[in-house]
Write a protein that holds these residues in place. Sequence first.
Motif, PDB file in Angstrom:
ATOM      1  N   GLY A  55       0.828  -1.211   0.000  1.00 27.64           N
ATOM      2  CA  GLY A  55       0.000   0.000   0.000  1.00 27.64           C
ATOM      3  C   GLY A  55       0.853   1.248   0.000  1.00 27.64           C
ATOM      4  N   LEU A  56       0.223   2.336  -0.378  1.00 30.46           N
ATOM      5  CA  LEU A  56       0.856   3.649  -0.299  1.00 30.46           C
ATOM      6  C   LEU A  56      -0.145   4.609   0.328  1.00 30.46           C
ATOM      7  N   VAL A  57       0.375   5.650   0.907  1.00 34.43           N
ATOM      8  CA  VAL A  57      -0.473   6.771   1.309  1.00 34.43           C
ATOM      9  C   VAL A  57      -0.064   7.944   0.438  1.00 34.43           C
ATOM     10  N   VAL A  58      -1.041   8.532  -0.243  1.00 30.66           N
ATOM     11  CA  VAL A  58      -0.751   9.601  -1.201  1.00 30.66           C
ATOM     12  C   VAL A  58      -1.616  10.814  -0.885  1.00 30.66           C
ATOM     13  N   CYS A  59      -0.977  11.973  -0.781  1.00 28.93           N
ATOM     14  CA  CYS A  59      -1.735  13.214  -0.592  1.00 28.93           C
ATOM     15  C   CYS A  59      -2.400  13.592  -1.911  1.00 28.93           C
ATOM     16  N   ASP A  60      -3.691  13.850  -1.853  1.00 27.21           N
ATOM     17  CA  ASP A  60      -4.395  14.136  -3.112  1.00 27.21           C
ATOM     18  C   ASP A  60      -4.240  15.597  -3.544  1.00 27.21           C
ATOM     19  N   CYS A  62      -0.758  17.559  -2.853  1.00 26.04           N
ATOM     20  CA  CYS A  62       0.650  17.771  -3.203  1.00 26.04           C
ATOM     21  C   CYS A  62       1.343  16.481  -3.633  1.00 26.04           C
ATOM     22  N   GLU A  63       0.655  15.373  -3.513  1.00 24.10           N
ATOM     23  CA  GLU A  63       1.151  14.079  -3.969  1.00 24.10           C
ATOM     24  C   GLU A  63       2.380  13.587  -3.215  1.00 24.10           C
ATOM     25  N   ALA A  64       2.529  14.058  -1.998  1.00 23.13           N
ATOM     26  CA  ALA A  64       3.529  13.439  -1.139  1.00 23.13           C
ATOM     27  C   ALA A  64       3.113  11.985  -0.923  1.00 23.13           C
ATOM     28  N   ILE A  65       4.104  11.120  -0.804  1.00 25.53           N
ATOM     29  CA  ILE A  65       3.839   9.679  -0.681  1.00 25.53           C
ATOM     30  C   ILE A  65       4.517   9.153   0.585  1.00 25.53           C
ATOM     31  N   TRP A  66       3.785   8.350   1.301  1.00 23.34           N
ATOM     32  CA  TRP A  66       4.334   7.638   2.447  1.00 23.34           C
ATOM     33  C   TRP A  66       4.198   6.135   2.190  1.00 23.34           C
ATOM     34  N   LEU A  67       5.188   5.408   2.624  1.00 20.14           N
ATOM     35  CA  LEU A  67       5.145   3.953   2.424  1.00 20.14           C
ATOM     36  C   LEU A  67       4.453   3.259   3.590  1.00 20.14           C
ATOM     37  N   GLN A  68       4.225   4.004   4.639  1.00 19.99           N
ATOM     38  CA  GLN A  68       3.512   3.476   5.798  1.00 19.99           C
ATOM     39  C   GLN A  68       2.355   4.414   6.131  1.00 19.99           C
ATOM     40  N   PRO A  69       1.343   3.926   6.819  1.00 23.80           N
ATOM     41  CA  PRO A  69       0.186   4.787   7.101  1.00 23.80           C
ATOM     42  C   PRO A  69       0.427   5.748   8.264  1.00 23.80           C
ATOM     43  N   ASN A  70       1.560   6.389   8.229  1.00 19.42           N
ATOM     44  CA  ASN A  70       1.905   7.354   9.275  1.00 19.42           C
ATOM     45  C   ASN A  70       2.475   8.593   8.583  1.00 19.42           C
ATOM     46  N   VAL A  71       1.658   9.622   8.490  1.00 15.64           N
ATOM     47  CA  VAL A  71       2.087  10.787   7.724  1.00 15.64           C
ATOM     48  C   VAL A  71       3.051  11.682   8.495  1.00 15.64           C
TER      49      VAL A  71
END
Lengths: 127, 265
Positions: A55-60, A62-71
Amino acid sequence: MAQPESFRSCLEVNSVTHPDSNSDVRHSVGSCPICEQGLCSIRACGLVDDKPSHGLVVCDECEAIWLQPNVQGVHIYADAETPKCPIDQSPLYHGNNRWATLDDIDRLGWSDAVNPDLTYQPDSDDS
Amino acid sequence: MNASESRSGAHRPSGKKGKKTTVAGIVLAVVVGGYTLLRPSINEATGWNLPALPGKQVAKDSVADNSPSPVSEKKSSSRSVPKQTESAKPLTPRVESPTRSERDESAQSPGPLASKMTRGDPQSGTSAVSNADKSDLEYGLLREISPDRFLSPAGVLYTPGSAEGHRLEHLRRHTEDQPNRSGKHGVFDGDMEGALVTIDKAYEKAQANQRTTKEVDGKRTIYTVDMGKRVGFVGGRDGQRSRNPMARRVRLVLEGNRLITAFPL
Ligand SMILES: [Zn+2]
């Protein structure tokens, strides 16, 4: 949106990225600490038999991406013009991936990170 | 060539510009008239083939000073696009310029967004730019410098990307409220045209470091610019709760001069 179809067909004709993201519910883990307005939503990636391998977490925004669900953790950015999943290099928005369903999120083991107050369906705002 | 000829007899710097222009105009008219009248005779007597003068040549030259050739810029790649106001020059008001034919070519092969973008004229009717010239520009503002890549007068670049497929389509989300979206959602006044003009102004202020805070995060730069007046409102669920207060700041997220996102705060 007023004229989504005409625009989409234009994009398809010209082989520009096909937006896949306007009809799906997005489940988010938080507001973006970087741009302070985006929702950090979960994408289910590396689909095998319709199940995510990561999974990825993506800001809708600025499109910053996190590889874990911890921003609050380390973020990265994909290429601005041809964004790809940093793990499998599939196109970020129309590749072998999707905005994660609750099932996807459960499989990823990220259910506890979801903030239900942030769940958003873009179509719900279309006039 | 003709422009320099027409200027050769009179210096351009300020002062009695109107008078000098009049005198120069009379001299030029005499020369042009004489040439036009004598050309057939000279051609006949000498066997030469002196070129005829185009009808609007003098009028064109009188406004050519502000019209640098857009041709070379059009061909330049986005990577070499100047970031600053250099890029704004081709959009300065112009009357029919000698490069019109090249501009027509670009108008005949619009990008995929053009059909959407040129729908409806921009509201501002006060510019000296003619309707024909404005229709060459997406939203009356952006030049398509290569397929799907658009450059604003201030130098902001709009390219493919984002979940919506193109940065302009992402920006479009910020021209309408999304009242069901949690948190805040900044909405620009004035539809796409208004948003693009506001972003350009914000970008210029940011470059000049006027009322701007700046954060650099790797390749990204995030500017928050106080515009000093209303540029939109705060929407989304939070905005609705507080009766959609006006927004007078703009946040720009950029990579170089490429816009990633922008919204009012
Ligand atoms: Zn963000």
